[in-house]
Design a protein around this motif. Sequence first.
Motif, PDB file in Angstrom:
ATOM      1  N   GLY A 137       0.665  -1.636   0.135  1.00  0.00           N
ATOM      2  CA  GLY A 137      -0.008  -0.022  -0.132  1.00  0.00           C
ATOM      3  C   GLY A 137       1.065   1.339  -0.662  1.00  0.00           C
ATOM      4  O   GLY A 137       0.729   2.045  -0.499  1.00  0.00           O
ATOM      5  N   LEU A 138       2.033   1.117   1.023  1.00  0.00           N
ATOM      6  CA  LEU A 138       2.847   2.249   0.730  1.00  0.00           C
ATOM      7  C   LEU A 138       3.556   2.843  -0.569  1.00  0.00           C
ATOM      8  O   LEU A 138       3.730   3.600  -1.208  1.00  0.00           O
ATOM      9  N   ALA A 139       3.312   1.280  -1.154  1.00  0.00           N
ATOM     10  CA  ALA A 139       4.088   1.677  -2.812  1.00  0.00           C
ATOM     11  C   ALA A 139       3.309   2.261  -3.173  1.00  0.00           C
ATOM     12  O   ALA A 139       3.337   2.999  -4.123  1.00  0.00           O
ATOM     13  N   ARG A 140       1.887   1.965  -3.345  1.00  0.00           N
ATOM     14  CA  ARG A 140       1.403   2.764  -4.398  1.00  0.00           C
ATOM     15  C   ARG A 140       0.762   4.063  -4.623  1.00  0.00           C
ATOM     16  O   ARG A 140       0.995   4.579  -4.869  1.00  0.00           O
ATOM     17  N   ILE A 141       0.590   4.225  -2.931  1.00  0.00           N
ATOM     18  CA  ILE A 141       0.471   5.346  -2.471  1.00  0.00           C
ATOM     19  C   ILE A 141       1.955   6.065  -2.778  1.00  0.00           C
ATOM     20  O   ILE A 141       1.891   7.507  -3.252  1.00  0.00           O
ATOM     21  N   ARG A 142       2.054   6.110  -2.921  1.00  0.00           N
ATOM     22  CA  ARG A 142       4.319   6.553  -3.224  1.00  0.00           C
ATOM     23  C   ARG A 142       3.827   7.131  -4.868  1.00  0.00           C
ATOM     24  O   ARG A 142       4.995   7.680  -5.296  1.00  0.00           O
ATOM     25  N   GLY A 143       3.572   5.745  -5.731  1.00  0.00           N
ATOM     26  CA  GLY A 143       3.290   6.054  -6.480  1.00  0.00           C
ATOM     27  C   GLY A 143       2.838   7.313  -7.578  1.00  0.00           C
ATOM     28  O   GLY A 143       2.768   7.928  -8.635  1.00  0.00           O
ATOM     29  N   TYR A 144       1.109   8.426  -6.480  1.00  0.00           N
ATOM     30  CA  TYR A 144       0.889   9.175  -7.196  1.00  0.00           C
ATOM     31  C   TYR A 144       0.755  10.264  -6.546  1.00  0.00           C
ATOM     32  O   TYR A 144       0.703  11.623  -6.846  1.00  0.00           O
ATOM     33  N   VAL A 145       1.647  10.285  -4.795  1.00  0.00           N
ATOM     34  CA  VAL A 145       1.394  11.170  -4.507  1.00  0.00           C
ATOM     35  C   VAL A 145       2.396  12.190  -4.996  1.00  0.00           C
ATOM     36  O   VAL A 145       3.600  11.298  -5.288  1.00  0.00           O
ATOM     37  N   GLY A 146       2.332  13.488  -4.891  1.00  0.00           N
ATOM     38  CA  GLY A 146       3.264  14.928  -5.515  1.00  0.00           C
ATOM     39  C   GLY A 146       2.838  14.617  -6.828  1.00  0.00           C
ATOM     40  O   GLY A 146       3.940  15.942  -7.767  1.00  0.00           O
ATOM     41  N   LYS A 147       1.985  13.932  -7.605  1.00  0.00           N
ATOM     42  CA  LYS A 147       1.827  14.311  -8.814  1.00  0.00           C
ATOM     43  C   LYS A 147       0.490  14.699  -9.845  1.00  0.00           C
ATOM     44  O   LYS A 147      -0.196  14.667  -9.421  1.00  0.00           O
ATOM     45  N   ASN A 148       1.137  16.187  -9.985  1.00  0.00           N
ATOM     46  CA  ASN A 148      -0.199  16.840 -10.091  1.00  0.00           C
ATOM     47  C   ASN A 148      -0.982  16.850 -11.025  1.00  0.00           C
ATOM     48  O   ASN A 148      -0.466  16.259 -11.875  1.00  0.00           O
TER      49      ASN A 148
END
Length: 287
Positions: A137-148
């Motif tokens: 789940g952390l990897a999934r979140i890191r994949g999208y957070v910060g991408k405008n």
Amino acid sequence: MAEWQNGVWWSNDNLRLHYRDYAGPADKPPIICIPGLTRNARDYEGVAARLAGDWRVICVDLRGRGESAYAPDPMSYVPLTYVQDLERLLDTLGIERFVSVGTSLGGIVTMLLAATDRGRIAGALLNDVGPEIDPAGLARIRGYVGKNANHPTWMHAARALAEANAAVYPGWGIEQWLVMAKRLFKLTSAGRIVLDYDMKIAEPFRIPGNESGVDMWPALDALADVPVLVVRGERSDIFAAATAEKMVARLGKAEGVTVSGVGHTPTLEEPEAVAAIDRLLAKVANE
């Protein structure tokens, strides 16, 4: 929707931070709602609308989200700084005891607040988060957070959310996705619809360990003497069922509830969550 007053407070590093204040009686501890990583005070509109009047409900925008200021130093976007910010809010408002409702990151902040000042929390809701977080789940979140992302209309934003999060809320219709879009996004002066947070919150989050910063099991133990509700989405890829069960067994006054058919995170407006929140607040009122 229930009415609220906008409020502001100032952080230790002089950031102007924002909260929504829904009125309620002074003879109960207020409820402070702390959102998840990319969310803001609007995430709790439904919860606050239902509880306001019976309880004072304060929904915060963490630094870098919603109407709170963006931090000059992105490395301040970490849980221990959020704890300091919220301690300043409590002191500013003269709140001695409160009920903490924390979704995901907000639940981590709740546990750290309890560890910092054990007697201040009168009850807690931990929404789809615990001392251990699933790496997938952390990897999934890191994949999208910060991408405008930006969209020309609210319907475009809602459809993009539906496409990206179909596995999280498989039963949702477009009306529910529109509600979420208006909580997650904002309309700019240029007429575009963009995510309502500082993209730089991703910088410390990409560093392993910064999602919490410390061993969280001792922090959870600080909630052992108060009523606690542990909510888990049945399809969550962040919060394992075994972790939820361990938390309930470890705490003295905890209840665990699984919200069927949803992932990370439940909105807390589902029937199972609504009933469980009412039981939690009844326990707090009777303590």
